[in-house]
Structure formats: structure tokens, C-alpha cells
Design an enzyme around this catalytic site. Structure first.
Site, PDB file in Angstrom:
ATOM      1  N   ASN A 273      35.272  -0.311  26.250  1.00  0.00           N
ATOM      2  CA  ASN A 273      35.920   0.972  25.978  1.00  0.00           C
ATOM      3  C   ASN A 273      37.283   0.740  25.329  1.00  0.00           C
ATOM      4  OD1 ASN A 273      33.936   2.672  26.992  1.00  0.00           O
ATOM      5  ND2 ASN A 273      34.860   2.836  29.025  1.00  0.00           N
TER       6      ASN A 273
ATOM      7  N   TYR B 255      21.318  -0.600  32.033  1.00  0.00           N
ATOM      8  CA  TYR B 255      21.153  -0.275  30.615  1.00  0.00           C
ATOM      9  C   TYR B 255      19.718  -0.410  30.094  1.00  0.00           C
ATOM     10  CZ  TYR B 255      26.191   0.319  29.991  1.00  0.00           C
ATOM     11  OH  TYR B 255      27.477   0.774  30.074  1.00  0.00           O
TER      12      TYR B 255
ATOM     13  N   HIS C  22      28.030   8.626  26.059  1.00  0.00           N
ATOM     14  CA  HIS C  22      28.307   7.995  24.747  1.00  0.00           C
ATOM     15  C   HIS C  22      27.315   8.458  23.686  1.00  0.00           C
ATOM     16  CE1 HIS C  22      31.255   5.019  26.325  1.00  0.00           C
ATOM     17  NE2 HIS C  22      30.543   5.125  27.424  1.00  0.00           N
TER      18      HIS C  22
HETATM   19 FE1  HDE Z   1      28.128   2.526  30.180  1.00  0.00          FE
HETATM   20  N1  HDE Z   1      26.311   3.330  29.813  1.00  0.00           N
HETATM   21  N2  HDE Z   1      27.765   2.652  32.168  1.00  0.00           N
HETATM   22  N3  HDE Z   1      30.012   1.930  30.600  1.00  0.00           N
HETATM   23  N4  HDE Z   1      28.525   2.466  28.241  1.00  0.00           N
HETATM   24  C1  HDE Z   1      25.814   3.594  28.608  1.00  0.00           C
HETATM   25  O1  HDE Z   1      23.665   3.109  27.837  1.00  0.00           O
HETATM   26  C2  HDE Z   1      26.561   2.848  32.738  1.00  0.00           C
HETATM   27  C3  HDE Z   1      30.561   1.730  31.826  1.00  0.00           C
HETATM   28  C4  HDE Z   1      29.647   1.960  27.636  1.00  0.00           C
HETATM   29  O2  HDE Z   1      27.362   2.691  21.742  1.00  0.00           O
HETATM   30  C5  HDE Z   1      24.378   4.003  28.647  1.00  0.00           C
HETATM   31  O3  HDE Z   1      22.737   3.060  25.778  1.00  0.00           O
HETATM   32  C6  HDE Z   1      26.636   2.680  34.152  1.00  0.00           C
HETATM   33  C7  HDE Z   1      31.808   1.052  31.729  1.00  0.00           C
HETATM   34  C8  HDE Z   1      29.566   2.112  26.215  1.00  0.00           C
HETATM   35  O4  HDE Z   1      25.316   2.725  22.499  1.00  0.00           O
HETATM   36  C9  HDE Z   1      24.007   3.858  30.132  1.00  0.00           C
HETATM   37  C10 HDE Z   1      27.934   2.398  34.420  1.00  0.00           C
HETATM   38  C11 HDE Z   1      31.999   0.851  30.396  1.00  0.00           C
HETATM   39  C12 HDE Z   1      28.332   2.724  25.980  1.00  0.00           C
HETATM   40  C13 HDE Z   1      25.321   3.445  30.736  1.00  0.00           C
HETATM   41  C14 HDE Z   1      28.644   2.375  33.168  1.00  0.00           C
HETATM   42  C15 HDE Z   1      30.884   1.404  29.695  1.00  0.00           C
HETATM   43  C16 HDE Z   1      27.714   2.911  27.257  1.00  0.00           C
HETATM   44  C17 HDE Z   1      24.096   5.344  28.053  1.00  0.00           C
HETATM   45  C18 HDE Z   1      28.570   2.165  35.773  1.00  0.00           C
HETATM   46  C19 HDE Z   1      33.207   0.192  29.701  1.00  0.00           C
HETATM   47  C20 HDE Z   1      27.758   3.151  24.645  1.00  0.00           C
HETATM   48  C21 HDE Z   1      23.394   5.090  26.759  1.00  0.00           C
HETATM   49  C22 HDE Z   1      27.966   1.147  36.560  1.00  0.00           C
HETATM   50  C23 HDE Z   1      33.333  -1.210  30.023  1.00  0.00           C
HETATM   51  C24 HDE Z   1      27.002   2.063  23.982  1.00  0.00           C
HETATM   52  C25 HDE Z   1      23.216   3.680  26.696  1.00  0.00           C
HETATM   53  C26 HDE Z   1      26.520   2.525  22.631  1.00  0.00           C
HETATM   54  C27 HDE Z   1      26.457   3.469  27.444  1.00  0.00           C
HETATM   55  C28 HDE Z   1      25.417   3.188  32.034  1.00  0.00           C
HETATM   56  C29 HDE Z   1      30.031   2.150  33.085  1.00  0.00           C
HETATM   57  C30 HDE Z   1      30.786   1.353  28.282  1.00  0.00           C
HETATM   58  C31 HDE Z   1      23.408   5.080  30.785  1.00  0.00           C
HETATM   59  C32 HDE Z   1      25.481   2.832  35.105  1.00  0.00           C
HETATM   60  C33 HDE Z   1      32.707   0.605  32.887  1.00  0.00           C
HETATM   61  C34 HDE Z   1      30.598   1.708  25.168  1.00  0.00           C
HETATM   62  O5  HDE Z   1      23.061   2.852  30.326  1.00  0.00           O
END
Ligand code: HDE
Length: 700
Positions: free
Chosen positions: A154, A368, A81
């Protein structure tokens, strides 16, 4: 150098650099340039040298500080993202939800809660383009009076994987391949499809990812989903399961793949610019927040597990109840300070909202904080203004890099009795109003041995993939099948394509056959399944085309008005006025940016130069040309392409009679979407003409 305002010479008088020379340091105001230590800078154009041509002096602290700070301007980008755009706004509650939640923001009808929303692509780097085929992040930070609540979702209601331990593998597979460093922001390559083809649980999400949902027209025309099942908890401690939905008031709209590809070249910032222009011009985008609220009995009645993030609840089974609206009405002042530094975390919840045991959600709760620490470099990132709650924050956490607060007194531990001595004792926990975790186990799943297994209830990987594909309208199905053909055609290892086809047979044999034909490969047998594939009731609510949010409106959309010297002034005025009246925005496009001389002799300045403003940038086109103007544009490839693409992208084309030769040269064939410049054009302007599609491209 002619302009010496930025150049001081050693030859005396002509070297004055500033027009405004402050008389004394007593009046240090915002207009004076200073160093970060507040020292007023006398010269921001020249470094300190020994003699006019001499070496630069080490003691030049002004230079040293400026370059030092510049050298460190970049911070690590988000690992996923990374590319995003964000805006401020508010959430307004329709009616009190006190019966199902004690969350403060859901108590009083009409109350507004400030928020900051960031949209993103997932796979590309921060500098990648806005329109690849990709899932869009939809993250909302509500600054409630009881602390920050982050709904980090999402634009698709399900996810690729069921268990957090697979997330690094998923992300590695979709990102640039490790040895070659490409492709950027594209899932169409070996490693992604290798992983996907070996992970049947991702098949449902793949259906969504290959659908038109991942090539949105605008960030204003996407839905948002909390994805996981959450809980709302009321004052009596009763929990209700809930799924969160954001529904765009602007309608749901996507581009055509060929269009998305061309937009990437014409305007890599297409979505960011669109959001910026809408908000700064006062056309504030709006979404309704809705919930699907249900109890354990309803959950038990479903043929899938509500803790499984690869499943969603069709609206036909459980309607979405609108509970409020989000309006985005303010663009950030500073992209870096706000959009880049905002740190979302699904673990940020408020009393009245709680988690479930969804194993993917549980993994996210853990993850996160780590990412924000490595990105923002300090455990005090919550103090950055964009992340700071708008209610008091009081605890005994201290110190760390970049500590911004200056707590008074010596009470940095608890319990303490210092207030008995008249000293500051600090805050105390509150068992009544403090956050309390909902105690119940999700249908007893918290009991049992420690195991590394998936529950049986997560075993069905294909039924909802089938449900999704079969629910779509025919053109959307064709786009989805063609997207699979496109992506798999970029996969070099044939065995991966075959394995993927085997999975697709389980989804829908007709889909698999269409994709196999598109690849010109034999259709393999179905791959083994872990559970029987069910034929569930279809969900027409999933459609973009002719679905509930297909608004066919010009409101908030753009019409490109192509003019050239000699264009009829009255026609141009009539069409631009009618577009504005319908809530759209007319964009004048001419061969030269200075504009074109209309029939009445006026020079109408252009908003876009023809060569730099292909029709992919707008939703419909009006071609307003005189005979001479048309004759001239017949020799311009950009003009012919402008019309040809609008036709190929199924957009409405309004034209003056004299513009007909240009339409003929562009291969435009008459249909409902090809009109004169009158009311028919305005009625057609917001639509796409899907019947035209089989005549302009071969779909799978
Ligand atoms: Fe994320 N995800 N994610 N994700 N995600 C990040 O956090 C992660 C997942 C989502 O505009 C990271 O700040 C893991 C699902 C959005 O700043 C990180 C897992 C969904 C955004 C991270 C998931 C999301 C992130 C990267 C699986 C939809 C952007 C940078 C367990 C429900 C937020 C950050 C923004 C961002 C980890 C799965 C949505 C690395 C470990 C499912 C919208 O922390």
C-alpha cells in the site's frame, strides 16, 4: 437512413455493406471478421431474419455467439481494490545483494527484471472515482527468472488491524452500508467510524488515512510500502529482516481536500488519465526500491514488535537503503486482459525472500488464492498471459476449467519410473535450488499452546499514532485534524464521535481538542489504553510538505494556460516554452475547444474547453489575456472559478497585466505565488503556497 454502409435493404443494389469483398476463403487473414470458431462473417450489421421485417431466426449463430459473449463480459470485481490502473515496466538492480539474499533478481547489478504494477483505491467499486480519501494499493508483480514475486503493498506503511480475522469486519464497515447501499468509496459514514472507534489498534493507521497521503495528486507521486516485515535469506541460509519501500522520483505530492472533491466531478479518471498520459508521452514514472534491513537484535531494541503490522520503523532509526529502481514504461494493450485479470498474491515469493509470522501477513497468504478463483473463475488463472511466469512452469497439476496447456505423455503423478521406459517422466523436485522455508521461529513465537490471543508486545496502540501526528508540518497537521472533523461530521450517531474523540485524546490532546472544537462537541476523557503511551523521537522524514520528497518542481506537472481571443501571441509562446523547458506540460485552455485567435491573428487550438477544464486539473495556472479578452471572461463564472480555485488550492498564478481584473474578481490577493509570466512564475509553478491557506479556509 442516409448512410447505408451499415444497413442492408431488401431493395437490391444499395444494400452492399462492405467495400472490401474477399474473393475466396483461402486467404483468411487478420483483416477478416470471424466468429470465435474462425468462421468468416459476411454481415456484422444485420441479424438473420425471415423476410425483411420478419422474426429473427434461432439459427443465427453469429448473433447468438456475439450476444452470448457480450452478456458475460463482466466478471466479479475485486472485493477490495476494485478500482485500479496498471502499467508494465522493469526493475533495475543497483548493486548485488548476494550478501543478504539469494533471490535471483537481486544478484547482478544492472540486471533488469520485467514487472507489472497496479495501483488502486481500496473501498470503491471498479467504476468509482479516482480521488476519494482512501489508501492506495501498490502491487508489483516481478517476473523473475526463478518465478513470480508479488510485492502487494500500500502507499501507507502500516495497516488498520493486527489480525486477519478482523479484515472482513473492517472492509464491511468501510464499504457501502448494507441496508442503503451508500456511500460509495467514502469512509465518512457511521459504520466505518463505529468500527474504528471500537478498534484502538486502528488509530495509528487512521492518522495516516486522515493525512494528505490519502488524497494524492497523482499515482506517480505516492510512496509504496510492503507493510509487513519480510525476510531476505542468503545462500548460507542466514535470514535478515526487511521492510520494503518505494520512493517516487517524481516527489511526494498531494491535493487539497476541496480540490480532490472537485476533481472527482471534473474528471473521475484523473489518476488513470495522468498515468496513461505520462507513460504514453514518454515521461516514464520511476520509483526507487529501498530496504530497511535489520537483525533480531535490532528488532529486540525497538519499543514495539516488528511482527505487528500497525507499526513502522522510522527512517531516523534505520535509514532506507536504495537497492534499485522501477520504471513504468508501457501502458497495457488491453485494460481487461491485463489490469483486470492480473492476480496478485503475497504468497508468490521466490527463493531468497521469505515471510515472517506477522499475523496479518499470514492471513493474507491464505486469502488471495480464494479471491482469484472466485474472480477469474478457474484454478488455472495463472495461465492467463499477465499472470504467467516468464520462466518454465512444470508440474503434475492437471485439468480444471480453461486448461490451456497440453501436457504430453501419461506421467501425471510422481514418483514415476516412466522415463526408464523411454517415456516422458516429467519434472522432479530439487532440494538444492528449490524454495526452502526459513526454518527459524521468530524469537520462539512458534512454540507454545494453541491460543486465540494477541501478544502483549502488540498492546501499544497509540505511541506511533502520536509520533506520526507530531512529526508532521503545521499545515499537514491542520489538514489531518480537518479531515477528522469532516469525516466525523458525516457520522450521524453522536456516541461514535464521542468515542473517537476519547481515542484521539490518547494520540494528542491538542489534536483531540481541535477536532472536538471543529465538531462543536465537548472533549471527553481519554479512553482506556492497554499500554502506556510513549513519546517517541519524531520522524520529519514522514512529512510530505517540506519533507525529503517535497520537490517543488514543474517536472512532470501541468500548467493550465488560460487564453481568449486577443491574447498576446508572444506571451503565450514564452510561457508555454518556459514550462516545457522546466519539464512541465502546458495545457492551453480556452472558452472554446477550437481555440482562440491570438494577437498575431493565428488561431491557437485549445487542449481543454474552459467549462470542462477547471483549474483543479492542473498544478499551476498562467492567465494570458488581453483587455478585451479579460472583459469577456469577467462574465464567465467558469473563468472566475478557474482563478479562484487556483488561489484557494494554493497554486502559483502567473498573469498578464491585462488579466488583473479577473484576478481581482476572483479574490486573488498578492503573495509570492502570484507573479507575472516570467521566470518568477516558472520558479513558483511547482509549489503550493501554504502561507496562503489560513486566509482562504478555516482549518481545525
Ligand atoms: Fe489485500 N486483498 N488483504 N491487503 N490487497 C486483496 O485480492 C486481504 C492487505 C492489497 O491490484 C484481494 O486480488 C486480506 C494489506 C492490494 O489486484 C483480497 C487481508 C495490504 C490489493 C485481499 C488484506 C493489502 C489487495 C482483493 C488481511 C497492504 C490489490 C482482490 C489479512 C500490505 C491487488 C484481490 C491488485 C487485494 C485480501 C490486507 C494490499 C480479497 C484477507 C495489509 C494492493 O484477496
Amino acid at each position: 437512413m442516409a448512410d447505408n454502409s451499415s444497413f442492408k435493404t431488401d431493395r437490391g443494389a444499395g444494400g452492399e455493406t462492405h467495400q472490401h469483398v474477399p474473393k475466396s476463403a483461402d486467404h483468411q487473414t487478420a483483416e477478416h471478421l470471424t466468429t470465435n470458431q474462425g468462421i468468416r462473417v459476411s454481415d456484422n450489421q444485420n441479424q438473420l431474419k425471415s423476410g425483411p421485417r420478419g422474426p429473427v431466426l434461432l439459427e443465427d449463430f453469429v448473433l447468438r455467439e456475439k450476444i452470448f459473449h457480450f452478456d458475460h463480459e463482466r466478471i466479479p470485481e475485486r472485493i477490495v481494490h476494485a478500482r485500479g490502473s496498471a502499467a508494465h515496466g522493469f526493475f533495475e538492480l543497483y548493486e548485488s545483494l548476494s550478501d543478504i539474499t539469494k533471490a535471483d533478481l537481486f544478484q547482478r547489478a544492472g540486471e533488469k527484471t520485467p514487472l507489472f504494477t497496479r495501483f488502486s483505491t481500496v473501498a470503491g467499486g471498479a467504476g468509482s472515482v479516482d480521488t476519494p480519501r482512501d489508501v492506495r494499493g501498490f502491487a508489483v508483480k516481478f517476473y523473475t527468472q526463478e518465478g513470480n514475486w508479488d510485492l502487494v503493498g500500500n502507499n501507507i506503511p502500516v495497516f488498520f488491524i493486527q489480525d486477519a480475522i478482523k479484515f472482513p469486519d473492517l472492509v464491511h464497515s468501510v464499504k457501502m452500508e448494507a441496508d442503503r447501499g451508500f456511500p460509495q468509496a467514502a469512509s465518512a459514514h457511521d459504520t466505518f467510524w463505529d468500527f474504528i472507534s471500537l478498534m484502538p489498534e486502528s488509530t495509528h493507521m487512521i492518522m495516516w488515512a486522515m493525512s494528505d497521503r490519502t488524497i494524492p495528486r497523482s499515482l506517480r507521486t505516492i510512496e509504496g510500502f510492503g507493510v509487513h516485515t519480510f525476510r531476505l535469506v542468503n545462500a548460507k541460509g542466514v535470514s535478515t529482516f526487511v521492510k520494503f519501500h518505494w520512493k517516487p522520483k517524481q516527489g511526494l505530492q498531494s491535493t487539497i481536500w476541496d480540490e480532490a472533491v472537485k476533481i472527482a466531478g471534473a474528471d473521475p479518471d484523473f489518476h488513470r488519465r495522468d498515468l496513461f498520459e505520462a507513460i504514453t508521452s514518454g515521461d516514464f514514472p520511476e520509483w526507487e526500491l529501498g530496504i530497511q534491513a535489520f537483525d533480531q537484535a535490532f528488532a529486540d531494541s525497538l519499543p514495539f514488535d516488528v511482527l505487528d503490522p500497525t507499526k513502522f520503523i522510522p527512517e531516523e532509526l534505520l535509514p532506507v537503503r536504495p537497492i534499485g529502481r522501477m520504471v513504468l514504461d508501457r501502458w497495457p494493450d488491453n485494460f481487461f486482459a491485463e489490469t483486470e485479470q492480473v492476480a496478485y498474491c503475497p504468497a508468490n515469493i521466490v527463493p531468497g525472500v521469505d515471510f515472517t509470522n506477522d499475523p496479518l501477513l499470514q492471513g493474507r497468504l491464505f486469502s488471495y488464492l480464494d479471491t482469484q478463483h472466485s474472480r477469474l473463475g478457474t484454478s488455472n488463472f495463472h495461465q492467463i498471459p499477465i499472470n504467467a511466469p516468464k520462466c518454465p512452469v512444470m508440474n503434475f497439476q492437471r485439468d480444471g476449467h480453461m486448461q490451456m496447456t497440453q501436457p504430453k505423455g501419461r506421467a501425471n503423478y510422481e514418483p514415476n519410473s516412466l522415463s526408464d521406459q523411454g517415456e516422458i517422466g516429467g519434472p522432479r523436485e530439487c532440494p538444492v535450488t528449490g524454495f526452502e522455508t526459513f526454518p527459524s521461529a521468530d524469537d520462539a513465537s512458534e512454540q507454545g499452546d494453541k491460543l486465540r490471543i494477541r501478544p502483549e508486545s502488540f498492546a501499544d496502540h497509540y505511541s506511533q499514532a502520536r509520533l506520526f501526528f507530531r512529526s508532521l508540518d503545521a499545515p499537514e497537521q491542520a489538514h489531518l485534524a480537518s479531515a477528522l472533523v469532516f469525516e466525523l461530521s458525516k457520522v450521524e450517531i453522536a456516541a461514535i464521535r464521542t468515542r473517537m474523540l476519547g481515542n484521539l485524546v490518547n494520540v494528542d490532546p491538542d489534536l483531540a481538542k481541535r477536532v472536538a472544537d471543529g465538531l462543536n462537541m465537548p472533549l471527553p476523557k481519554a479512553s482506556p489504553t492497554a499500554a502506556p503511551v510513549l513519546d517517541m523521537d519524531l520522524s520529519p522524514a514522514l512529512r510530505i510538505i517540506s519533507g525529503p520528497l517535497d520537490l517543488d518542481t514543474l517536472k512532470g506537472r501541468k500548467v493550465g494556460v488560460l487564453i481568449a481571443d486577443g491574447s498576446d501571441a508572444a506571451e503565450v509562446t514564452a510561457v508555454t516554452t518556459a514550462v516545457a523547458k522546466a519539464g512541465g506540460k502546458a495545457m492551453i485552455i480556452a472558452p472554446r475547444i477550437g481555440g482562440a485567435k491570438l494577437s498575431d491573428g493565428t488561431l491557437l487550438p485549445a487542449d481543454g474547453q474552459l467549462a470542462g477544464t477547471p483549474s483543479v486539473m492542473v498544478d499551476a495556472i498562467a492567465v494570458v489575456l488581453s483587455e478585451d479578452g479579460c472583459a469577456m471572461l469577467l462574465k464567465e463564472a467558469a473563468a472566475v472559478q478557474f482563478v479562484m480555485d487556483a488561489f484557494g488550492h494554493l497554486k502559483a498564478i502567473g498573469h498578464s497585466a491585462a488579466a488583473k481584473p479577473l484576478l481581482d474578481k476572483a479574490g486573488v490577493e498578492p503573495d509570492e505565488g502570484v507573479t507575472d509570466l516570467g521566470a518568477d512564475f516558472i520558479a513558483a509553478g511547482g509549489k503550493r503556497f501554504w502561507d496562503r491557506e489560513p486566509g482562504v479556509r478555516t482549518l481545525a
